[in-house]
Structure formats: structure tokens, C-alpha cells
Motif scaffolding. Structure first.
Motif, PDB file in Angstrom:
ATOM      1  N   ILE A   6      -3.575   3.355 -10.391  1.00 16.18           N
ATOM      2  CA  ILE A   6      -2.290   2.995  -9.584  1.00 16.18           C
ATOM      3  C   ILE A   6      -0.937   3.283 -10.096  1.00 16.18           C
ATOM      4  N   ALA A 244      -5.751   0.512  -1.636  1.00 11.35           N
ATOM      5  CA  ALA A 244      -6.368  -0.313  -2.690  1.00 11.35           C
ATOM      6  C   ALA A 244      -7.670  -1.107  -1.747  1.00 11.35           C
ATOM      7  N   ASP A 248     -11.745  -1.034  -1.651  1.00  7.81           N
ATOM      8  CA  ASP A 248     -12.351  -2.145  -1.891  1.00  7.81           C
ATOM      9  C   ASP A 248     -13.334  -2.479  -0.769  1.00  7.81           C
ATOM     10  N   THR A 258     -10.168   0.194  -8.208  1.00  6.52           N
ATOM     11  CA  THR A 258      -8.859   0.020  -8.897  1.00  6.52           C
ATOM     12  C   THR A 258      -8.893  -1.060 -10.009  1.00  6.52           C
ATOM     13  N   LEU A 260      -6.794  -3.410  -9.778  1.00  4.31           N
ATOM     14  CA  LEU A 260      -5.802  -4.361  -9.046  1.00  4.31           C
ATOM     15  C   LEU A 260      -6.401  -5.690  -8.898  1.00  4.31           C
ATOM     16  N   LEU A 262      -6.696  -8.069  -6.581  1.00  2.00           N
ATOM     17  CA  LEU A 262      -6.357  -8.048  -5.298  1.00  2.00           C
ATOM     18  C   LEU A 262      -5.764  -9.289  -4.776  1.00  2.00           C
TER      19      LEU A 262
END
Ligand code: KIV
Ligand code: ZN
Length: 385
Positions: A6, A244, A248, A258, A260, A262
């Protein structure tokens, strides 16, 4: 499962939203939250644009340790030198240089031939490589560039040492199938492309930025560029939280994930909205106030029985405390009763029927019925009795 990296450009392309102007401190606050969110790269600004931008990038580069810090730069040697001045103290730095490649931009904006564009792009990448290990080259307006020529440009910058190649849909013009095909063709025709990260960067002029981004991922892109809340030039950029959550929620389909965290999404969205002054519409996917709210009686009844009936993302997944069942004229008895229990009331069947009738009356008079309204509705009756 592939990991998609990202590249957040909230502080650069996002700041290009008309009316947005972040101070150095505000940029730092956002950068630290982006680091907490786990973005791989933070485009902190455009060092040559102003001394303030250079200073912000420099401060962020000194403080943020877990994300690579990026500066944008035109394909000009002086811009690249400025970016190095800003990024020299970064733990991990990336220079992002760009030049337009499309026929419209070559003719009207740059007044350059195809050969001159390639020459300038290669010179910029080679100059950047003197300072930076990680150099990204963007073919501005890439999606409106003749495909054989785009392949030629990408081949030239890869040969010159670019490690990330980005194909921006600068004006939000492309479609998912068309954009995906560009990535497929680059992967099929550029020598050495397997050693390079292919990046997508989509604008939302036709409301397709996220769809186009996902098409690029399907076609092999390994880096996604976008902004929090989708802010950016004109109609904005691809909203990173949407990309994202699509990956997911539909892991089964995209087979990609990713890095991330979340559960930091809601907090990041609120911070960006507050500091940029850009309001997030209630119906905005993932981060809008209504994204986890249910209003109709049929939906509320389904949610009370089993949340997967009407909810594909659990609110906690993105850092939102709980689903909201909004009480209004469409609400049913089940949701009303559930709310009463939440507020501490245990009514018998008859009292409940009577209270529900008065609640429906109130809904015809008042658009938003709050918890306080319901407490008043029940308590006034208890006092009457
Ligand atoms: O949209 C665009 O083309 C850009 C480039 C500068 C990468 O933001
Ligand atoms: Zn852009």
C-alpha cells in the motif's frame, strides 16, 4: 496468497484536493497514524513544490521508521536533488519521479516527441539512482498512452534502474477491463518486469477508481496507490480503505492481502477528515457513518437473528465499536424491543405493544428518534401511570 503493498498518497495527491492545505504538524499527525495503520509507503509531499513541503517531508522522514517515505518529483534533475535533501535522513526512502506519456500530454503540455519523453524519463531515473536505491517511475496519463509506446517507455525506465513502475489513470478515464489489460501486456512484453513492482494509481472521475484498482490487482499489480477517504485532485483517488476491505472480505476471490492493521481504519479516516476539513458522506463505503447502520424493520430483524444476513464486514474489523440499528418509522417491534432492553427497560407484552404504537406516532413527527426520545417516551408513560 499475494501481499499487495500500500502506497498512501493522502499527504500529496490527497492534499491536492481543492481547499485542503495541511500544516507541517497536521501532516506529521497523519503520517504517524498512517505508520500505525501499517501502510508500506507514505508519499509525504513534493519536495520541490515549496520550502514548507520540503520541511514536512524532512520531519516525517526523521520520525517515521516503519514505512518508506516518498517524495514526488518531476523528471527534472533539480527536483530530484531537492527530494534527496528532504529524504536523506529517512530510514527507508523512495524517489517517485513522473513524466507524462500520452499523446495529449506530449503534444499540448510537454511539446515533446516520443523520443524526448523517453530520453527525459531515463535521465531522471539514472540521476535518482545516484541517491536512491528505490526509484519509482510513473507514466503520467499512462492509461491514455498508446500501448506499444507505453511498453517502450516502461522497458526504458526498467533498464535504467526503476524498481517500481506506476501506470496512473490520471484523469479517471479507464475501465476495469481496459486497465487490467495494460498490466497484462506489460507483464507479457517488458523484459525483467518480474523484478519490478507494478503499481496502479486511479482517479475517480467516473466513480471507477476502486474497481479499476482491483482489476489491476487481478492482472498482476503488486502495489496500490490511493488515499484515505478517497480524497484527492478533482473527484479524488482510489479510497485505500475500500480496496483493503475488498481484498479482505473477498480473499476467496482475489487471493491477496495487505499488511494493513484494518482495525486502525476508522481512526485514520476520522483524523484525515478532521484535519483536511473534508467531510465523509454518511453512505461512504467502509467509513461512512451509515456503513454499519440498519434502518429498515426487515433488515433489523435479520440482523438481530444473525448479522451475516445483512452485514458483510463486521464493524470491529475496521475499528468501529458496533453495528447501529437506527430506530425510525421503518423499524419493527424486534428492534424496538432490543433497544428498550439496551436502555434497561423490561416491558410486558401489553406495555410493549402500547409503547410501540406511541413510538410509531413519534416517528411520523420526528425524522431521527434518539435514545433520549425513547427514554422520554417510556418514562413519561410510567409517570402518567
Ligand atoms: O495522477 C497522477 O498521474 C499522479 C502522478 C503524479 C503519479 O498523481
Ligand atoms: Zn494522481
Amino acid at each position: 496468497m499475494r501481499t499487495i503493498e500500500i502506497f498512501d498518497t493522502t499527504l500529496r495527491d490527497g492534499e491536492q484536493s481543492p481547499g485542503v492545505n495541511l500544516s507541517t504538524n497536521e501532516k506529521m499527525e497523519i503520517a504517524l497514524q498512517l505508520e500505525r495503520l501499517g501502510v508500506n509507503r507514505i508519499e509525504a509531499g513534493f519536495a520541490a513544490a515549496s520550502p514548507g513541503d520540503l520541511q514536512s517531508i524532512c520531519n516525517i522522514a526523521k520520525r517515521v521508521k516503519n514505512s518508506t517515505i516518498v517524495s514526488l518529483s518531476r523528471a527534472r534533475l533539480q527536483d530530484i536533488d531537492k527530494a534527496w535533501e528532504a529524504l536523506r535522513d529517512a530510514e527507508s526512502a523512495c524517489l517517485h519521479t513522473f513524466l507524462a506519456t500520452s499523446p495529449i500530454h506530449r503534444k499540448y503540455k510537454l511539446n515533446m516527441t516520443k523520443e524526448q519523453v523517453i530520453e527525459n524519463a531515463v535521465a531522471a531515473v539514472k540521476h535518482a539512482k545516484k541517491y536512491f536505491d528505490l526509484v519509482e517511475f510513473s507514466c503520467e496519463d499512462g492509461s491514455r498512452t498508446e500501448l506499444p509506446y507505453l511498453i517502450e517507455v516502461v522497458q526504458a525506465v526498467v533498464d535504467a534502474g526503476a524498481r517500481i513502475v506506476n501506470i496512473p489513470d490520471t484523469v479517471g478515464y479507464t475501465t476495469p477491463a481496459e486497465y487490467g489489460n495494460i498490466f497484462t501486456q506489460l507483464r507479457n512484453h517488458v523484459r525483467g518486469i518480474e523484478n519490478v513492482k507494478l503499481s496502479c494509481h486511479c482517479h475517480d472521475d467516473l466513480g471507477m477508481a476502486v474497481a479499476n484498482t482491483l482489476a489491476a490487482i487481478e492482472a498482476g499489480a503488486t502495489q496500490v496507490e490511493g488515499t484515505i477517504n478517497g480524497i484527492g485532485e478533482r473527484a479524488g483517488n482510489a479510497a485505500l480503505e475500500e480496496v483493503a476491505l475488498a481484498l479482505d472480505t473477498r480473499k476467496d476471490f482475489y487471493q491477496a492481502t495487505t499488511d494493513l492493521k484494518l482495525e486502525e481504519i476508522a481512526r485514520t479516516s476520522k483524523l484525515v477528515s478532521r484535519l483536511t476539513g473534508m467531510f465523509v458522506p454518511g453512505n461512504k463505503a467502509v467509513v461512512g457513518a451509515n456503513a454499519f447502520a440498519h434502518q429498515s424493520g426487515i433488515h433489523q430483524d435479520g440482523m438481530l437473528k444473525e448479522s451475516s444476513t445483512y452485514e458483510i464486514i463486521r464493524p470491529e474489523r475496521v475499528g468501529v465499536k458496533a453495528t447501529r440499528l437506527v430506530l425510525g418509522k421503518l423499524s419493527g417491534r424486534a428492534a424496538f424491543k432490543d433497544k428498550l432492553v439496551e436502555l434497561g427497560y423490561q416491558l410486558g407484552q401489553e406495555e410493549l405493544n402500547e409503547a410501540f404504537a406511541r413510538f410509531k406516532d413519534l416517528c411520523d413527527r420526528k425524522k431521527d428518534v434518539s435514545d433520549e426520545d425513547i427514554v422520554a417516551l417510556i418514562d413519561s408513560k410510567l409517570v402518567d401511570v
